[in-house]
Design a protein around this motif. Structure first.
Motif, PDB file in Angstrom:
ATOM      1  N   LEU A 409      13.415  21.061  12.746  1.00  0.00           N
ATOM      2  CA  LEU A 409      12.540  20.998  13.912  1.00  0.00           C
ATOM      3  C   LEU A 409      12.435  19.557  14.391  1.00  0.00           C
ATOM      4  O   LEU A 409      12.501  19.267  15.583  1.00  0.00           O
ATOM      5  N   ALA A 410      12.295  18.656  13.398  1.00  0.00           N
ATOM      6  CA  ALA A 410      12.217  17.235  13.737  1.00  0.00           C
ATOM      7  C   ALA A 410      13.504  16.813  14.427  1.00  0.00           C
ATOM      8  O   ALA A 410      13.497  16.081  15.416  1.00  0.00           O
ATOM      9  N   GLN A 411      14.599  17.340  13.877  1.00  0.00           N
ATOM     10  CA  GLN A 411      15.918  17.021  14.440  1.00  0.00           C
ATOM     11  C   GLN A 411      16.025  17.523  15.877  1.00  0.00           C
ATOM     12  O   GLN A 411      16.475  16.813  16.763  1.00  0.00           O
ATOM     13  N   GLU A 412      15.568  18.760  16.046  1.00  0.00           N
ATOM     14  CA  GLU A 412      15.625  19.360  17.379  1.00  0.00           C
ATOM     15  C   GLU A 412      14.798  18.534  18.354  1.00  0.00           C
ATOM     16  O   GLU A 412      15.199  18.260  19.470  1.00  0.00           O
ATOM     17  N   GLN A 413      13.606  18.148  17.834  1.00  0.00           N
ATOM     18  CA  GLN A 413      12.699  17.358  18.652  1.00  0.00           C
ATOM     19  C   GLN A 413      13.374  16.030  19.010  1.00  0.00           C
ATOM     20  O   GLN A 413      13.334  15.576  20.150  1.00  0.00           O
ATOM     21  N   LEU A 414      14.008  15.460  17.987  1.00  0.00           N
ATOM     22  CA  LEU A 414      14.687  14.182  18.169  1.00  0.00           C
ATOM     23  C   LEU A 414      15.801  14.329  19.188  1.00  0.00           C
ATOM     24  O   LEU A 414      15.961  13.511  20.091  1.00  0.00           O
ATOM     25  N   LYS A 415      16.549  15.427  19.035  1.00  0.00           N
ATOM     26  CA  LYS A 415      17.654  15.678  19.964  1.00  0.00           C
ATOM     27  C   LYS A 415      17.116  15.771  21.383  1.00  0.00           C
ATOM     28  O   LYS A 415      17.686  15.210  22.309  1.00  0.00           O
ATOM     29  N   LYS A 416      15.996  16.499  21.490  1.00  0.00           N
ATOM     30  CA  LYS A 416      15.408  16.709  22.801  1.00  0.00           C
ATOM     31  C   LYS A 416      14.983  15.366  23.381  1.00  0.00           C
ATOM     32  O   LYS A 416      15.280  15.038  24.534  1.00  0.00           O
ATOM     33  N   THR A 417      14.292  14.596  22.521  1.00  0.00           N
ATOM     34  CA  THR A 417      13.808  13.289  22.960  1.00  0.00           C
ATOM     35  C   THR A 417      14.987  12.408  23.346  1.00  0.00           C
ATOM     36  O   THR A 417      14.984  11.747  24.381  1.00  0.00           O
TER      37      THR A 417
END
Lengths: 785, 130
Positions: A409-417
């Motif tokens: 999720l953090a990764q996804e968030q990071l990707k999104k960011t």
């Protein structure tokens, strides 16, 4: 086992000796007895024979013939019949035995074993016994006997022997020892191996009561007592493992088997084996321990572990899997991994499984999604390997399952960011964003950078370092500065990141070089990019094109310069007002006061003359003031294309009178094709000023000249005006040369206004005036337009 | 009332010199007046006669703005010959400049007794005489 064989053996021999034949020597009853025997013998399975030695005939009973596979009529009743069938070497043995019987007159019994060839070709073992029953002196006349087929026994005996040899061998190899206790004789027998296991000498004589002491005290000794007691009392066999302590004090694991031989419901003999199983036991222990370890690590692993069947059924899972999937330990065993895998990840997983089964890979790892029992998605890192049997058949999968949902999720968030940020970066076309790795290789080159610098991202990423977009001299000189500031040698890429490496960010102006070689100013901010551990992984350089700012700054500076020039002029103006206007007004005041005090008309007339003079000086001064003010307001004066030579020639015509009168030579060396973009009035004024000055301040000692030369150098145009006049003491007057109302030669017509106005005109057009002069040699003015 | 023997006017403004001379005459300021149109001319005269009490002026009325050698330059040169002078010469700077910078500069010279803004008036002369 060995003992068991022995028992069988004993039994066979007992049977073998059992049917003894008793033949009597009673002659009276001979005939009668003969018939009786004959009947008995013919009906028995044994073969009977009656040999008339003197006549050379021999009766062979049908059962005897049958022994060799022949019917009664198929064999003749004579010795030659069986002599053909007997093995030649056994025939000799029979004859030898017969001779001994005869020589001893019957005391040595005729009894031997011999082999015959059966009708079907097989060997028939026969026990032959007989006795001479009629003598003629020392000559035997008649002999009768009985043959018994002992083939089966013989074969059994042979097989037994072979087995025994084999067993002995294998026992030696397997280190199996045997023991036997004869309870009737209270005697104990140990084999060599048994002795070895107990580490006693070969001459050690075991005793039943002592044997028990070899078993380790406590549990083991108690157990052997119990099982051996049952063996002896009730014949209940045992097969158990014990620890014994050998004669040398070593502990050994042994497998002990005990069996009993019963007679009339009573145990007469016990026997069994001993086998040293220490090694196996050790291995077993290790196996148990390793299994234990596996189980513990399986159960207590920080990550999920599961054994999964080849069809995908969960076979065994640990607590972590329960936590990750939400299914109970038992509940999950009714599921397959396929059922709880996200459909988008299933094919990839099944592909891997297939490859594992086909032996193409040894294991695989993938990130995938499970559906939690409650429906939400759980991200896991799955590592799977396949357990195979020794011969390579797949047994089950071992899966390690790590919950990476949060990370994901953090990764996804990071990707999104990241995506948002990079979209942001890309959308800013006038800001260059360049990211590098730690060593300076460009890793990101934004649209803005492409835009500003003319390079494409492909040209730069992984290929170039930021050095290519910088001016080398700037980097070198900044490197020197930094070396001093930081007290360490800084050069190359470090020049940009020296402060970033120290955790500071730096913002400074640099010049960027475009692909086409043109340059532009930027404000560059450099920061370090760090990983989760806080280690610097690279650098980010964000540069803003500050051309416009620079231009604004320049404009501002220009404005400042203009303002400051204006100010200087204002001061000059104030000076003119303060000094010149005031001197005139002062004179007017003075003279008007004198008119009152003048006593004579003559005096009054003189004063009025002076008043006229002051009046005209005042007008002149006001004109000068006008000139000065005109220059200030004429800043945006029109430029025109002017032929320089023609203008100089025009001025020569204007001053023709003075030139003729003074005899000063005017030399115009300016080429005809020289044109200037200049304000006409200014140029006229400038040339007139210098030419008239040249004439005015000529030397009276020599033929004067004023010379005009034109110089052009890389776009710069200059007019050089040289004379051989009085010259100016520059040491004394350089500061005042172009000042207002400064005169140097004491001439009456010197106003000190010409050079002041000339300088202002030249400077207002963006040029400058340089002067070289030597007193009494001449002066050289260089006007750079 | 002081008895001024000789007054030296160093000024390039002929109208002013004319007026001043009239005022001096009118006020009986001194017996003799000598006039130089710039500092250099004055210096040329003074330098050879520094020891001649009779020829040296008592008062110098010095203008600032002049060609060739202005009042400031004259002062610098005057300081160089001052110690050889046979008598004490009082210097008044007289200028049409009302700029404070000029006034302040004049007062920095101990040789300058006062700064008088042009036009010089009868009262000014009377004040010098007292």
């Amino acid at each position: 086992m060995l003992l068991h064989v022995r028992i069988v053996c004993t039994f066979i021999f007992a049977f073998y000796y059992a049917p003894c034949l008793f033949l009597t020597d009673n002659y009276v009853q001979r005939d009668f007895m003969e018939n009786i025997y004959k009947i008995i013998l013919e009906d028995t399975l044994a073969g009977y024979w009656d040999w008339n030695i003197k006549e050379g005939t021999e009766y062979l009973s049908p059962s005897l013939k049958l022994m060799f596979g022949y019917e009664d009529h198929e064999m003749e009743n004579k010795p030659e019949a069986w002599e053909q069938l007997i093995f030649p070497e056994d025939h000799k043995k029979i004859l030898k035995c017969f001779n001994e019987h005869v020589v001893s007159r019957g005391r040595v019994p005729y009894k031997t074993e011999a082999r015959y060839t059966h009708k079907n070709g097989s060997t028939v073992w026969v026990m032959c016994t007989g006795r001479v029953i009629e003598w003629d002196g020392y000559e035997p006349v008649r002999m009768v006997g009985c043959n018994i087929d002992i083939t089966k026994q013989k074969k059994a005996e042979e097989a037994l022997h072979a087995t025994q040899v084999f067993l002995n061998k294998t026992n030696e190899v397997a280190i199996i020892g045997a023991w036997e206790v004869d309870h009737l004789k209270d005697k104990v027998y140990w084999t060599h191996i048994t002795r070895q296991i107990h580490e006693v000498d070969d001459d050690y004589e075991p005793v039943l009561s002592e044997g028990i002491n070899f078993y380790k005290e406590g549990e083991h000794r108690n157990r052997i007592k119990e099982v051996f007691g049952k063996l002896v009392a009730d014949g209940i066999s045992y097969d158990e493992e014990f620890i014994i302590v050998t004669a040398k004090g070593n502990e050994k694991w042994v497998r002990a088997i005990g069996q009993a031989e019963m007679l009339d419901g009573k145990v007469v003999k016990t026997y069994g084996t001993f086998q040293d199983v220490s090694r196996r036991r050790k291995m077993q222990n290790e196996l148990i321990q390793s299994e234990q370890r596996f189980r513990e690590s399986f159960e207590n692993a920080a990550i999920g572990m599961a054994l999964v069947g080849l069809d995908g059924t969960w076979l065994r899972v640990n607590k972590q899997v329960v936590e990750i999937t939400g299914y109970g330990q038992k509940e999950i065993l009714t599921k397959t991994f396929q059922e709880i895998t996200h459909p988008d990840d299933l094919n990839a997983d099944l592909d891997f499984v297939q490859q594992l089964l086909e032996g193409k890979i040894d294991n695989y790892q993938m990130e995938k999604r499970y559906f939690h029992k409650y429906g939400h998605i759980v991200w896991v890192l799955l590592s799977v390997s396949l357990v195979r049997t020794e011969d390579g058949a797949p047994v089950h999968f071992v899966s390690q399952i790590e919950d990476i949902t949060e990370k994901k999720l953090a990764q996804e968030q990071l990707k999104k960011t990241n995506k948002e940020l990079s979209a942001l970066f890309e959308s800013i076309t006038h800001v260059s964003v360049i990211a590098t790795d730690y060593d300076g290789t460009i890793k990101h080159f934004s649209k803005g950078a492409e835009n500003l610098l003319g390079y494409t991202a492909e040209e730069m990423i992984d290929v170039q370092s930021p050095a290519i977009i910088h001016v080398e001299e700037e980097v070198v000189s900044r490197g020197k500065e930094l070396s001093v500031e930081l007290g360490e040698h800084v050069e190359g890429f470090d020049v940009f990141v020296a402060y970033a490496k120290k955790g500071e960010f730096e913002s400074r102006e640099w010049t960027y070089v475009r692909k086409d070689g043109t340059t532009f100013p930027v404000q560059l901010v450099v920061t370090a990019t760090k990983n989760a551990e806080g280690e610097i992984t690279g650098f980010l350089g964000i540069a803003t094109d500050i051309t416009k700012r620079k231009e604004a700054e320049e404009t501002l500076q220009n404005t400042l310069n203009i303002v400051s020039e204006q100010n200087t002029r204002l001061i000059n103006f104030a000076h003119i007002v303060s000094h010149n206007l005031r001197s005139h007004s002062g004179n007017l005041e003075l003279l008007l006061g004198l008119i009152d005090t003048s006593e004579t008309d003559e005096e009054k007339k003189e004063v009025i003359n002076h008043l006229n003079g002051v009046s005209s000086h005042l007008s002149e001064t006001i004109l000068h003031l006008n000139d000065v003010v005109t220059i200030q307001t004429d800043l945006a004066s029109n430029k025109e294309r002017i032929n320089l030579k023609a203008y100089i020639d025009n001025t020569i015509k204007t001053l023709a009178g003075d030139i003729q009168q003074t005899g000063v030579q005017i030399i115009n060396n300016v080429p005809e094709q020289v044109y200037l973009e200049y304000n006409k009035a200014y140029l006229e004024s400038i040339i007139l000023n210098f030419m008239s000055n040249g004439i005015k301040y000529r030397s009276l000692d020599r033929e004067g000249f004023v010379k005009f030369d034109y110089i052009s150098n890389s776009g710069m145009q200059a007019l050089v005006i040289e004379d051989n006049g009085l010259g100016i003491d520059l040491d004394r007057y350089r500061d005042k040369l172009f000042g207002m109302y400064k005169t140097f030669h004491g001439n009456d017509d010197a106003k000190g206004i010409g050079l002041f106005i000339t300088k202002n005109q030249v400077e207002s057009m963006g040029g400058k005036i340089d002067v070289e002069s030597e007193v009494n040699k001449g002066t050289k003015f260089t006007i750079t337009f | 009332m002081k008895n001024v023997g000789m007054t030296c006017i160093i000024d390039d403004d002929q109208v002013y010199v004319f007026g001043l001379k009239k005022l001096i005459e009118f006020s009986d300021f001194c017996k003799n007046v000598m006039v130089f149109s710039n500092g250099e001319e004055a210096l040329k005269y003074l330098s050879p006669i520094v020891t001649n009490i009779e020829k040296l002026p008592d008062i110098i009325i010095l203008d600032i703005n002049m060609p060739v050698m202005d009042g400031w330059e004259f002062l610098e040169e005057f300081i160089k010959i001052k110690h050889r002078l046979a008598k004490n010469i009082t210097i008044y700077m007289v200028s049409s400049s009302i700029q404070q910078s000029d006034i302040d500069k004049a007062h920095q010279y101990t040789e300058v007794s006062d700064y008088i803004v042009k036009p010089i008036k009868l009262d000014d002369l009377k004040r010098i005489m007292t």
